[in-house]
Design an enzyme around this catalytic site. Structure first.
Site, PDB file in Angstrom:
ATOM      1  N   GLU A   1      -0.163  16.236  -6.961  1.00  0.00           N
ATOM      2  CA  GLU A   1       0.589  16.350  -8.228  1.00  0.00           C
ATOM      3  C   GLU A   1      -0.371  16.293  -9.417  1.00  0.00           C
ATOM      4  O   GLU A   1      -0.043  16.723 -10.515  1.00  0.00           O
ATOM      5  CB  GLU A   1       1.586  15.182  -8.383  1.00  0.00           C
ATOM      6  CG  GLU A   1       2.708  15.171  -7.365  1.00  0.00           C
ATOM      7  CD  GLU A   1       3.429  13.806  -7.351  1.00  0.00           C
ATOM      8  OE1 GLU A   1       3.238  12.989  -8.285  1.00  0.00           O
ATOM      9  OE2 GLU A   1       4.169  13.572  -6.379  1.00  0.00           O
TER      10      GLU A   1
ATOM     11  N   ASP B   1      -8.366   0.615   1.819  1.00  0.00           N
ATOM     12  CA  ASP B   1      -8.783  -0.519   2.640  1.00  0.00           C
ATOM     13  C   ASP B   1      -8.013  -0.541   3.964  1.00  0.00           C
ATOM     14  O   ASP B   1      -6.800  -0.323   3.982  1.00  0.00           O
ATOM     15  CB  ASP B   1      -8.476  -1.809   1.851  1.00  0.00           C
ATOM     16  CG  ASP B   1      -9.073  -3.045   2.472  1.00  0.00           C
ATOM     17  OD1 ASP B   1     -10.308  -3.118   2.565  1.00  0.00           O
ATOM     18  OD2 ASP B   1      -8.301  -3.956   2.853  1.00  0.00           O
TER      19      ASP B   1
HETATM   20  C1  NOJ Z   1     -12.169  -4.417   4.311  1.00  0.00           C
HETATM   21  C2  NOJ Z   1     -12.861  -4.899   3.072  1.00  0.00           C
HETATM   22  O1  NOJ Z   1     -13.982  -4.099   2.842  1.00  0.00           O
HETATM   23  C3  NOJ Z   1     -13.196  -6.342   3.301  1.00  0.00           C
HETATM   24  O2  NOJ Z   1     -14.033  -6.855   2.299  1.00  0.00           O
HETATM   25  C4  NOJ Z   1     -11.909  -7.123   3.385  1.00  0.00           C
HETATM   26  O3  NOJ Z   1     -12.194  -8.464   3.704  1.00  0.00           O
HETATM   27  C5  NOJ Z   1     -10.994  -6.555   4.472  1.00  0.00           C
HETATM   28  N1  NOJ Z   1     -10.923  -5.124   4.440  1.00  0.00           N
HETATM   29  C6  NOJ Z   1      -9.590  -7.077   4.311  1.00  0.00           C
HETATM   30  O4  NOJ Z   1      -8.987  -6.526   3.184  1.00  0.00           O
END
Ligand code: NOJ
Length: 594
Positions: free
Chosen positions: A293, A226
């Site tokens: 790993e 993310d």
């Molecule tokens: C991207 C994620 O896909 C989204 O749903 C989220 O709100 C933001 N990152 C923050 O983590």
């Protein structure tokens, strides 16, 4: 209607077939499960892990290679799980660690790989580290795990800089000291309940190596990372007055006139000092080593809203991640020239680093593509649509969505599907305002992303369309979702579900994921032609049908072809065709109109 077939010519190949060792992630079709909205086993109206496990047969019958699970970790759900309070446990609303193990086992038995979400840019404010940081003094090791700073102004009453949160409003929130006096500020690039971690601190780096190993030890096959472009901030946190967002139509600068190269210049909001800093790459080189790993078949996929594409390709250099989402493709319009430009550039830049190109049309953050393509813009990463907005043309949207999907699945590399798109599911555009839950709404972020997150329909006649045994659903499902239910489509050759199954089977049979790409120039501005191995693909993005040249044997089309009595075959408008050459010269040398 044109009575003659357009001339088609082959151009130079864009990419050659992949040779050497093939890992599953080079070619995989990966299905995104948004756990809240996939299947609810315990009747509380929220999807859960046992619900997913019970429905894994659907994914294996569909014919995908893997699933990616959005976060299911312990979380107050301020951003529906993208606010993690414990990276090593499962939130009770989703189940238990034993449920996660059972899901992994069952998926592997079915031959499905499992990718889990990793949220390293920020934690939840409920994470024990953040609670300790609030209780500790400025300058303490507890505060060093996050981005605490003194405020500006005489009494520190102004935020440390002018950054705005992606979800709207300031990116800084002031804390209160134990004695009630105003304290330091902390940075949150997203919601106030998602404090950013301090990646300059070695303790954070060590923690995430351990979190990776924790899940690798349990058997996961990869991680979706993310906000992969956000973890390192520019030294000194300089002011920046821009507003970054997960892209929107306005930001991308896209217009009706989008041309072939338009996407090259799309601003995906990465211009600020909080995005795409060179230091992030060190983290991925480190993680590459951690995954190694466990063998060469583990993978990382970057969620990085970065442009231009060569910048994104840096994330997938041979010693970094294995894949990065191709949002430039997602943001394209249904326009032959524009699609050709994005596809060609994507493949070329990934080839420079040897990474597979990925393709994606929908996910849990954007308007579903069956709806986007039914809007006057014909795609682009549009703003969410609400009950008071002009409604999409659902029929046209689905027709183009199927055509775009068939084009996508013909492309070499790895493709992502979002739950429900295999049913042709549209966005829930008429969701009332008072049921919408996305935290972006409270921060002035418009309608939010709930419209693409509504629980999906399994059985047309069951309560909550089979989502939950009690008929509960955390977001109301539009009545029309019954029409899209899986059981209403199974066995119907004209259904979107059976169409996806056929496309996925053929993608595998013709090894399209590891194939090479060549353009077939078609003498028609609305038709995109390409070849991948034996397969010829024609995507007609215009409204007018075109006559197929002879020498092509149709294999699969996104909508039924029009056969005339004289033997002529027409590809309707807004449709894509997969065909085989029955005359070797078709698409290899100039092919004239009849
Ligand atoms: C991207 C994620 O896909 C989204 O749903 C989220 O709100 C933001 N990152 C923050 O983590």
């Amino acid at each position: 209607m044109s009575a003659t077939a357009p001339a088609i010519y082959t151009t130079q190949p864009v990419s050659v077939p992949r040779t050497g060792t093939l890992q599953w992630w080079h070619t995989a079709v990966i299905y995104q499960v948004y756990p809240r909205s996939f299947a609810d086993s315990n009747g509380d109206g929220l999807g859960d892990l046992p619900g997913i496990t019970a429905r894994l047969g659907h994914l294996s019958r569909l014919g995908v290679d893997a699933l990616w699970l959005s976060p299911f970790y312990t979380s107050p759900q301020a951003d529906h799980g993208y606010d993690v309070a414990d990276y090593r446990d499962v939130d009770p609303i989703f189940g238990t660690l034993a449920d996660a193990d059972a899901l992994l086992d069952r998926a592997h038995q079915l031959g499905l790989r499992v990718v889990v979400d990793l949220v390293p840019n920020h934690t939840s404010d409920a994470h024990v580290w953040f609670q300790q940081a609030l209780a500790a003094a400025p300058g303490s090791p507890e505060r060093e795990r996050y981005m605490f700073r003194d405020g500006r102004g005489e009494a520190g009453e102004l935020p440390p800089n002018n950054w705005e949160s992606v979800f709207g409003g300031p990116a800084w929130t002031r804390t209160t000291n134990a004695d009630g006096s105003p304290g330091q500020w902390y940075l949150h690039i997203f919601d106030v309940r998602q404090p950013d971690l301090n990646w300059a601190n070695e303790e954070i780096r060590q923690e995430f190596r351990d979190v990776l190993r924790f899940w690798l030890d349990r058997g996961v096959d990869g991680f979706r990372v993310d906000v992969a472009h956000g973890m390192v901030k520019e030294e000194g946190l300089p002011d920046w007055a821009g507003h970054s967002a997960m892209i929107s139509e306005a930001e991308s600068g896209e217009t009706e006139e989008s041309g072939p190269d338009a996407q090259d210049d799309v601003d995906l909001g990465n211009a600020g000092p909080m995005w795409n800093q060179p230091g992030v790459h060190e983290i991925y080189r480190d993680w590459h080593g951690v995954l190694a790993e466990y063998g060469a078949d583990k993978m990382l996929v970057a969620e990085a809203w970065v442009s231009p594409l060569p910048e994104l390709a840096k994330y997938v250099r041979p010693d970094e991640m294995q894949q990065a989402f191709n949002f430039a493709f997602l943001a394209s319009h249904w326009h032959a020239g524009e699609l050709r430009g994005v596809i060609e550039h994507s493949v070329q830049v990934n080839d420079t680093v040897g990474a597979p190109t990925t393709w994606v049309l929908s996910n849990h953050d954007v308007v579903r593509h069956a709806t986007r393509f039914g809007l006057p813009s014909a795609g682009g990463n549009v703003e969410p649509v609400g009950p008071d907005d002009r409604q999409p043309d659902a029929e046209l949207g689905l027709r183009r969505a199927r055509a775009a999907t068939l084009l996508m699945l013909a492309l070499p590399g790895s493709a992502y599907l979002y739950q429900g798109e295999e049913l042709g599911l549209p966005e829930a555009t008429r969701l009332p305002f008072d049921v919408r839950q996305d935290p972006t709404i409270a921060r002035g972020g418009g309608l939010g992303r709930d419209g693409c997150r509504v629980p999906i329909p399994w059985e047309a006649a069951a309560p909550s369309f089979g989502f939950s045994p009690t008929g509960e659903s955390w977001l109301p499902q539009p009545e029309e979702y019954g029409r899209y239910a899986l059981d209403a489509q199974k066995g119907d050759p004209a259904s979107t579900y059976e169409f996806y199954r056929r496309a996925l089977r053929m993608r595998r049979d013709y090894a399209l994921g590891s194939g090479g790409l060549a353009w077939i120039d078609v003498d028609h501005p609305d038709v995109l032609g390409l070849a991948n191995g034996e397969l010829v693909v024609l995507a007609n993005t215009g409204a007018e049908q075109i006559r197929l040249p002879e020498g092509l044997e149709p294999l699969l089309s996104s909508i039924e072809l029009d056969q005339h009595g004289d033997g002529a075959i027409f590809l309707p408008g807004d449709a894509t065709l997969w065909a085989l050459r029955t005359q070797s010269e078709v698409g290899r040398k100039p092919f004239g109109p009849d």
